[in-house]
Design a protein around this motif. Sequence first.
Motif, mmCIF file in Angstrom:
data_model
loop_
_atom_site.group_PDB
_atom_site.id
_atom_site.type_symbol
_atom_site.label_atom_id
_atom_site.label_comp_id
_atom_site.label_asym_id
_atom_site.label_seq_id
_atom_site.Cartn_x
_atom_site.Cartn_y
_atom_site.Cartn_z
ATOM 1 N N MET D 53 0.840 -1.212 0.000
ATOM 2 C CA MET D 53 0.000 0.000 0.000
ATOM 3 C C MET D 53 0.868 1.253 0.000
ATOM 4 O O MET D 53 0.452 2.295 -0.524
ATOM 5 C CB MET D 53 -0.913 -0.012 1.231
ATOM 6 N N ASP D 63 -5.971 1.915 -2.402
ATOM 7 C CA ASP D 63 -6.557 0.603 -2.697
ATOM 8 C C ASP D 63 -7.382 0.141 -1.504
ATOM 9 O O ASP D 63 -6.847 -0.279 -0.491
ATOM 10 C CB ASP D 63 -5.451 -0.410 -3.011
ATOM 11 N N SER D 214 -0.132 -4.490 -5.067
ATOM 12 C CA SER D 214 -1.043 -4.435 -3.937
ATOM 13 C C SER D 214 -1.967 -5.649 -3.920
ATOM 14 O O SER D 214 -2.186 -6.272 -2.873
ATOM 15 C CB SER D 214 -1.849 -3.139 -4.003
ATOM 16 N N GLU D 241 -8.341 -2.853 5.280
ATOM 17 C CA GLU D 241 -7.932 -1.733 4.420
ATOM 18 C C GLU D 241 -7.661 -0.491 5.255
ATOM 19 O O GLU D 241 -6.669 0.204 5.029
ATOM 20 C CB GLU D 241 -8.974 -1.430 3.326
ATOM 21 N N ILE D 245 -4.052 1.324 5.657
ATOM 22 C CA ILE D 245 -3.848 2.727 5.286
ATOM 23 C C ILE D 245 -3.365 3.517 6.499
ATOM 24 O O ILE D 245 -2.460 4.345 6.395
ATOM 25 C CB ILE D 245 -5.138 3.326 4.702
#
Lengths: 369, 499, 310, 310
Positions: D53, D63, D214, D241, D245
């Motif tokens: 990422m 993503d 990714s 996710e 992030i």
Amino acid sequence: NQNKSNTENSSSDQNKSSSEAPASGPITINKEISDDQLILSKGPHGETAVSAKTLELTEEEIAKIKQGNYKAAIVMHYAGNDWSTAQIDGLKATFERMGIEVVAVTDADFKSEKQVSDIETVLAKNPDIIVSIPVDPVSTAEAYKKAAESGVKLVFMDNAPQGLEHGKDYVSVVSADNYGNGVAAAEIMAEKLGGKGKIGVIFHDADFFVTKQRTEAFEKTIQEKYPDIEIVARGGITDPNDGEKVASGILTKNPDLDGLFVVWDVPAEGALAAARTAGRDDLVITTIDLGTNVALEIASDGIVKGLGAQLPYDQGISEAILAGYALLGKETPPYVAVPAYKVTKENVLDAWKLVYHKEAPDSIQSAAK
Amino acid sequence: MDKPLLSMKGISKYFNGIKVLDSVDFTLNKGEVHALMGGNGAGKSTLMKILTGVYQADEGEIYIEGNKVTIKDANDAKNNYISMIFQEFSLIPSLTVAENIFLAREPKNAIGILNDKKSIARTREILKEMEIDINPKDIVGDLGVGYWQMTEIAKALSHETKILIMDEPTSSLTEKETDVLFKIINKLKKKGISIIYISHRMDEIFRICDKITILRDGKKVATEQCNQIDMETVIQHIVGDDLDKSFEWKERYYSTEGTPVLEVKNLTSGSKVKDISFQLYSGEILGIAGLMGSGRSELARAIFGIDPINKGEIYIKGKKHTIKSPSDAVNAGIALIPEDRRLQGLILDYSVKENTILPILSKLKKGIFIDHRKANMITEKFVKRLNIKTDHIFKTAKLLSGGNQQKIVLAKWLANDPEILILDEPTIGVDIGAKTEIIDIIRELADSGKSIIVISSELQELLAVSDRILVIHEGRNVKELKRKEIHSEEVLQHAIQGH
Amino acid sequence: MAFDWRNYIVYIAFIGVLIYFSVTLYDEGFLSTSNLLNIARQTAMISIMGVAMTFVISTGEIDLSVGSITALSSLTAALALQAGFGLIGGLAAGLGTGLLVGLVNGFLVTKIAIPSFLVTLGMMEAVKGLAMWITNTAPVPIVHSTFNYLFGSGDIGPIPILLIWTVVITVIGHILLKKTAFGRQTLATGGNEIAAKYTGIKTNRIKFIVFLISGLMAGFAGLLYAGRMHSGRFTFGEGDELSVIAAVILGGTSLFGGVGTVIGTVFGSIMIGTINNGLIIMGLDVSQQMIIKGLIIILAVAFGRKTLKK
Amino acid sequence: MAFDWRNYIVYIAFIGVLIYFSVTLYDEGFLSTSNLLNIARQTAMISIMGVAMTFVISTGEIDLSVGSITALSSLTAALALQAGFGLIGGLAAGLGTGLLVGLVNGFLVTKIAIPSFLVTLGMMEAVKGLAMWITNTAPVPIVHSTFNYLFGSGDIGPIPILLIWTVVITVIGHILLKKTAFGRQTLATGGNEIAAKYTGIKTNRIKFIVFLISGLMAGFAGLLYAGRMHSGRFTFGEGDELSVIAAVILGGTSLFGGVGTVIGTVFGSIMIGTINNGLIIMGLDVSQQMIIKGLIIILAVAFGRKTLKK
Ligand SMILES: Nc1ncnc2c1ncn2[C@@H]1O[C@H](COP(=O)(O)OP(=O)(O)OP(=O)(O)O)[C@@H](O)[C@H]1O
Ligand SMILES: Nc1ncnc2c1ncn2[C@@H]1O[C@H](COP(=O)(O)OP(=O)(O)OP(=O)(O)O)[C@@H](O)[C@H]1O
Ligand SMILES: [Mg+2]
Ligand SMILES: [Mg+2]
């Protein structure tokens, strides 16, 4: 008639202070829970249930356990509902009486990988007991196995992980009578509809033992016992916040629906909102689990007519007792069930007391009048 | 004669149906320095972008050494040994100088691991050759505009190149750096490299160019040997008619009696502005001169409330003001036209109109709403007054040519009608016609009683417009010259160099 | 300016979805007034938070805490009502909660200069924890019928109050963003913060206000959840931050700031709601619903809107 | 350049957290080797997805589909193993799944020019739906002991294989980003896409590759979940996710592209993991854990790192 005896039993004890676990004497689950209720659920390996009422720790046994200065951890699948809270309360209160320190409570938020991490983390504190409900019997099995191998006594709620053996790997499984609860919800539905009508079912669209059992029991009971009731719509949810959307959809498609079964109380609240919005005050909703909002609705004779209640507090007590058995080296049954409890407007206040071991909140009290 | 190195034939280009290049022919010989000139928006950058593959021509062909080529992207250009110093957008602010210079052709070892030592060493060499003092490991985004420009040049020079395009390379350079650049150009020329040189500065053209091609409104109007054309004619070609020649200083009268409009006392800010004091009177134009990095822009920024002031005071019309933010400055009647129009001056994705009305929103209110009719009117007015070349006031700023973008920044602040106007390099990228216009506007404003500070690296311009010049050296004001005392550019040049 | 239909993709996609479901689900009551009003009800909270989020994203920032704020404010409102502070008390508690969190977000982003992604991610956790903590995860029922009527459950004639709230907030938001100096400055801040600062715009103040608005509207959405469900609960609005951001981006606001449209956002929100509703009525499994919903979102923009791309 | 300690805030914060827990939880086994290795195990998947990422975010894209990919690839791997395709088959199925989704993401972002936020949001839904659908939400047990050993459950000596994977991927990722032309060009693409294009970088190809990486790494994380849990399940990686992030941003990569650090990401991930672990060992309630975790995330960066801010 089971229902009747239930109602009688609890209403007769209304003025007894039944709430807190007594500070002395043997530990058992709430004595007021009726005995004669047939437990319908089967254990994860098809075991017949032993009633939780048969469990008991004597004062001597408690004293002996206290000397051990044991530690326990509670590893939940999800901690954000009344059921979990009551269960944890029951466990904590009972462990306290047994002189067992609760060193950690975790919440996996329905994620099995988080639960595995939680088990590992909790093991760092070297607990003697872990009481846990697996998010999923398959994917968490390894982690539980490891815990068992390190000598921790495992007591499970509702379901046992795959491949673990009773007596060797774990102490026991204590479950609510989920099947019985499904039956209760079906019976209330049938009663309120006069045995006739079209109904919908909102089920949990996921591979989860407990909720599957409930829906199965509800649908089977309706089909077998009430041939004039027809299930015309089924809608699945995975997120409890979606109850309203799914119920609205069902009502849109079936404006002539008479009843709706929702697999647990939180999505049932959404269904309630949908029914209100649709102006369907005549709809009959039944569900499972005595949450605050549905209790209020039942008490005020609203759209939710009744539900099958679990007794999570007592389930917690049972689990603690079984942990005690294991620490004492006593024989434990593989599958223990706490009876289902049918709740309608008539007995809602008693039911509350039975379930939570405290008086119902004012709002429910006043609505029930 | 041999085949020309490059020939572009019949190049036409449309943007949204508007023809910006109209059958342009352009020929370049080996080892030639060829000036490409024309007013703002004449199509110079567009023509060169076609040559480097940024745009594709709608009509026309490109030949290199007699062979027809198609240039679809930057790599095709590279394969044809064409490199370009862009007027905008070509460095990555978050990378270092060396990383930028060797971007996309980094030296690496057999298994593909970068050899940063090598690129840093090479960068150091290139910079040394260019006589520029930049650390190859500095992050480009932390450097000033002038250094960006030098980095751009270094980047272009680091390629193996046959055709080097320079789009206004000196716009942010001072005299000294410009000299260095010209030395480099001469060296390259000797090596047989051809250079296409775009600039609005006449004197430069005649100093270094062999040939000159002039575009006007997308059409080629002339190609001549430099020694066969004079400045008058060039200007005439660019502008299309006779230019009123006001590029000379005229003595103006204003009063230095009474309280100054702006008084800066012992101002210290950051590490670059040290103990600067000066006064500015109503109707006066004060020029500020200095080397690149001498702290001129920082001085402007401190006065405008962008950089915090460590020490010193600012008085406006005799009253002490604490200016902590640009909005304080704006409220005090100050406007700053910053040196970097793309970063500081404009919101490039916004239209001409939206940019223009940004500082005057509060004046455009009708109730709580923005009065768009009035906003359009004001914008139209300034587009006309500054002769901004745009299809309409709703055109996105980034689609305008560089010089016209600069004019929007000017329009934006003129619309706000400030008392004190600070212009930091106001004529960067502005064509000769418009430059004259801007200088006229500055004079007009001063005549109407406004007070103006002009920062410029172009001494000619500075001398043309200023009534008084403040020379800054390493953050201190070392000299103050009355315009009348300056008899030639050399005098000022000496003062700037600090001897 | 030339008309570019790709700038209107969210509207086109929305109409496409509507027509598709209208035809295929005609017999299933999709087009019935009551169902359409249901969609309006179900999307109201996302739309309203979306209006505020449009401002936040227009400045180039993000607010991940809105879902959690919603939960907390539904609870504080419910608790205030339970404690007998009445309609105004409940309103003040819910909105105050949102405003307070917005204030903290705004302060941390502008004064301490922490990226908003991290600030609001942290607040999302912390506020959610707080919401779980104040009642130990128990829901709080609301029996105040005026409250329930005004915020979520009521209808005025055939029109749900939730729809009225949505329209009111949308109109205010649209005017604020497009017709006032504040809106212009919001967009300018996101378009080029440095240039905006050089123009005398107090970009930090703009950002601060924008986080206040976002907090306030999330608080308001919490009231609406509470009124609609006749209770406060810590799970309300769970995951809404993503739906809200999706609606904003789908509507045509740029995630990088500088470009924003309130109306687009609301259509984005309604489009997602319509897809949800249609797929449920179709009687698909949850898994099938998710697959199709995901694909529609992609297809809806696959026509490729230029301005959407940075 | 002058040393600016604020560029190293994630390391400082991490050490601070470590010291704090070491002191307060000394008696509780926090510092025991087994617990520290637990943290390594628990953060491995987030770290590994975070490495990939970092590349995505460095190009200025995002993503959101990684969590769902993880779930799907755990299932495809489990199904391949169940069907008897053996170790290589399982590996190929899991990685192939990730690669395929990455391919679709990359294609839609670069060729159709849909913003990555929307593409991957749509894919997140669709892929999750697919994961639910292929086994009708049932988990698939994996009995292949070599697989389980290699991907998640094994130890080499005292070192968990998950830790080894993390280190290997981190080192590769770091070298790729900082020491190769590809990495440089990735950062350039995010730093100024137009300038990068002018310089001859095929920015679309870079972006495409970055989405492939990714997807691949999310697929790999799926294998690790599968090996660790001896099964595939549709909920694996749910919500990851956001954690991924968060780790990336916490580590110092700019959400706006152009600045990225793989090592920072991994430290960000481990720091969050350490906080989770420490708070559980402290024996706090879930709600308290959330409140404190949220606050720590904010505090950790409150010292204000300049470069973090766009
Ligand atoms: N991408 C684009 N879209 C629309 N119009 C454009 C675009 N690029 C350039 N133009 C227009 O084409 C014309 C020529 O622009 P160009 O940048 O080539 O001018 P120039 O000669 O370089 O001017 P300057 O000296 O001001 O830099 C201008 O009117 C400009 O507005
Ligand atoms: N060596 C340097 N390292 C880092 N930043 C620099 C350096 N030199 C200049 N800058 C920055 O560049 C910007 C503008 O600097 P610039 O070189 O334009 O200097 P200046 O004193 O304003 O003079 P001028 O206007 O003559 O260029 C400022 O933000 C300044 O801080
Ligand atoms: Mg140009
Ligand atoms: Mg300067």
